[in-house]
Scaffold this motif. Structure first.
Motif, PDB file in Angstrom:
ATOM      1  N   ILE A  56      -5.540  -2.311  -1.868  1.00 50.58           N
ATOM      2  CA  ILE A  56      -6.891  -1.739  -1.855  1.00 50.58           C
ATOM      3  C   ILE A  56      -6.856  -0.278  -2.282  1.00 50.58           C
ATOM      4  CG2 ILE A  56      -8.804  -1.069  -0.337  1.00 50.58           C
ATOM      5  CD1 ILE A  56      -8.193  -3.705   1.228  1.00 50.58           C
ATOM      6  N   GLU A  57      -5.878   0.460  -1.782  1.00 49.15           N
ATOM      7  CA  GLU A  57      -5.747   1.869  -2.140  1.00 49.15           C
ATOM      8  C   GLU A  57      -5.536   2.022  -3.643  1.00 49.15           C
ATOM      9  OE1 GLU A  57      -2.482   5.188  -1.051  1.00 49.15           O
ATOM     10  OE2 GLU A  57      -3.363   4.145   0.673  1.00 49.15           O
ATOM     11  N   ASN A  58      -4.675   1.189  -4.221  1.00 48.67           N
ATOM     12  CA  ASN A  58      -4.448   1.240  -5.674  1.00 48.67           C
ATOM     13  C   ASN A  58      -5.698   0.855  -6.447  1.00 48.67           C
ATOM     14  OD1 ASN A  58      -1.853   2.191  -5.646  1.00 48.67           O
ATOM     15  ND2 ASN A  58      -0.925   0.172  -5.669  1.00 48.67           N
ATOM     16  N   TYR A  59      -6.435  -0.138  -5.940  1.00 48.67           N
ATOM     17  CA  TYR A  59      -7.667  -0.558  -6.602  1.00 48.67           C
ATOM     18  C   TYR A  59      -8.687   0.592  -6.618  1.00 48.67           C
ATOM     19  CZ  TYR A  59     -12.051  -2.858  -7.592  1.00 48.67           C
ATOM     20  OH  TYR A  59     -13.265  -3.185  -8.147  1.00 48.67           O
ATOM     21  N   VAL A  60      -8.824   1.260  -5.479  1.00 47.02           N
ATOM     22  CA  VAL A  60      -9.784   2.370  -5.393  1.00 47.02           C
ATOM     23  C   VAL A  60      -9.371   3.499  -6.333  1.00 47.02           C
ATOM     24  CG1 VAL A  60     -10.686   4.172  -3.863  1.00 47.02           C
ATOM     25  CG2 VAL A  60     -10.590   1.811  -3.074  1.00 47.02           C
ATOM     26  N   SER A  62      -7.620   3.253  -9.064  1.00 47.46           N
ATOM     27  CA  SER A  62      -7.862   2.789 -10.425  1.00 47.46           C
ATOM     28  C   SER A  62      -9.350   2.852 -10.767  1.00 47.46           C
ATOM     29  CB  SER A  62      -7.339   1.357 -10.582  1.00 47.46           C
ATOM     30  OG  SER A  62      -7.680   0.843 -11.844  1.00 47.46           O
ATOM     31  N   ALA A  63     -10.185   2.419  -9.819  1.00 41.88           N
ATOM     32  CA  ALA A  63     -11.638   2.458 -10.041  1.00 41.88           C
ATOM     33  C   ALA A  63     -12.114   3.898 -10.217  1.00 41.88           C
ATOM     34  CB  ALA A  63     -12.362   1.786  -8.881  1.00 41.88           C
ATOM     35  N   LEU A  67     -14.003   5.466 -13.406  1.00 41.19           N
ATOM     36  CA  LEU A  67     -15.277   6.191 -13.302  1.00 41.19           C
ATOM     37  C   LEU A  67     -15.160   7.598 -13.898  1.00 41.19           C
ATOM     38  CD1 LEU A  67     -16.459   5.197  -9.722  1.00 41.19           C
ATOM     39  CD2 LEU A  67     -17.504   4.516 -11.885  1.00 41.19           C
ATOM     40  N   ALA A  68     -14.046   8.263 -13.621  1.00 46.44           N
ATOM     41  CA  ALA A  68     -13.856   9.615 -14.156  1.00 46.44           C
ATOM     42  C   ALA A  68     -13.780   9.577 -15.683  1.00 46.44           C
ATOM     43  CB  ALA A  68     -12.597  10.242 -13.558  1.00 46.44           C
ATOM     44  N   ALA A  69     -13.041   8.608 -16.221  1.00 48.82           N
ATOM     45  CA  ALA A  69     -12.936   8.498 -17.684  1.00 48.82           C
ATOM     46  C   ALA A  69     -14.310   8.239 -18.300  1.00 48.82           C
ATOM     47  CB  ALA A  69     -11.960   7.378 -18.055  1.00 48.82           C
TER      48      ALA A  69
END
Length: 171
Positions: A56-60, A62-63, A67-69
């Motif tokens: 979950i931490e990696n998913y967040v 990555s998300a 979003l930043a990109a």
């Protein structure tokens, strides 16, 4: 007869001692197995929880990078600076559609102005929609965005209106 009674009593005492020893062994073994099973189960559940937490931490993360990109693209910053410019909106919409094609498992991404009017979205039907019509939820969102520590605020899941599911009799 007295001798038989003494032998019978001795046998009974030996049987009682054997029963006590067997009962003690049974209780001891049961307690050991129960404790071992409990500890193994807790350790297993802890390992699973740690693994899922990591996922979950990696998913967040990555998300948030996605979003930043997306938010740093020239088309997105341009539409935010020129919200009434139809050419800027068109460029932002085209970029949003192109960007979404390059991201796996993306359910949707959009840009909206401070008042939550959607300026560009992966679902063209939602462009122009105001996601927070009431002042209180809009203010709560604005405060949360202002207080986001890492410059990315993920609003999470926003309930979308979907058509009802049709059930087929032959399925």
């Amino acid at each position: 007869m007295k001798k038989t009674k003494k032998v019978f009593t001795a046998v009974n005492i030996i049987l009682i001692i054997q029963l006590a020893v067997m009962l003690g062994l049974s209780i001891g073994i049961t307690a050991t197995v129960t404790s071992s099973t409990r500890n193994n189960s807790i350790e297993h559940m802890s390992t699973i929880a740690d693994e899922r937490s990591y996922i979950i931490e990696n998913y967040v993360k990555s998300a948030e990078k996605t979003l930043a990109a997306y938010s740093n693209a020239g088309e997105i910053t341009n539409v935010l600076m020129n919200q009434n410019d139809s050419a800027a909106k068109k460029e932002a919409q085209e970029y949003t559609e192109k960007f979404s094609n390059d991201v796996d498992n993306l359910e949707g991404i959009y840009v909206s102005n401070w008042n939550t009017e959607v300026l560009a979205h992966t679902n063209l039907k939602t462009v122009g929609m105001i996601t927070r019509k009431d002042e209180e939820p809009r203010k709560a969102l604005q405060d949360a965005m202002l207080n986001a520590g890492n410059n990315v605020y993920d609003t999470g899941i926003i309930i979308s209106e979907l058509p009802p599911i049709k059930h087929h009799k032959n399925i």
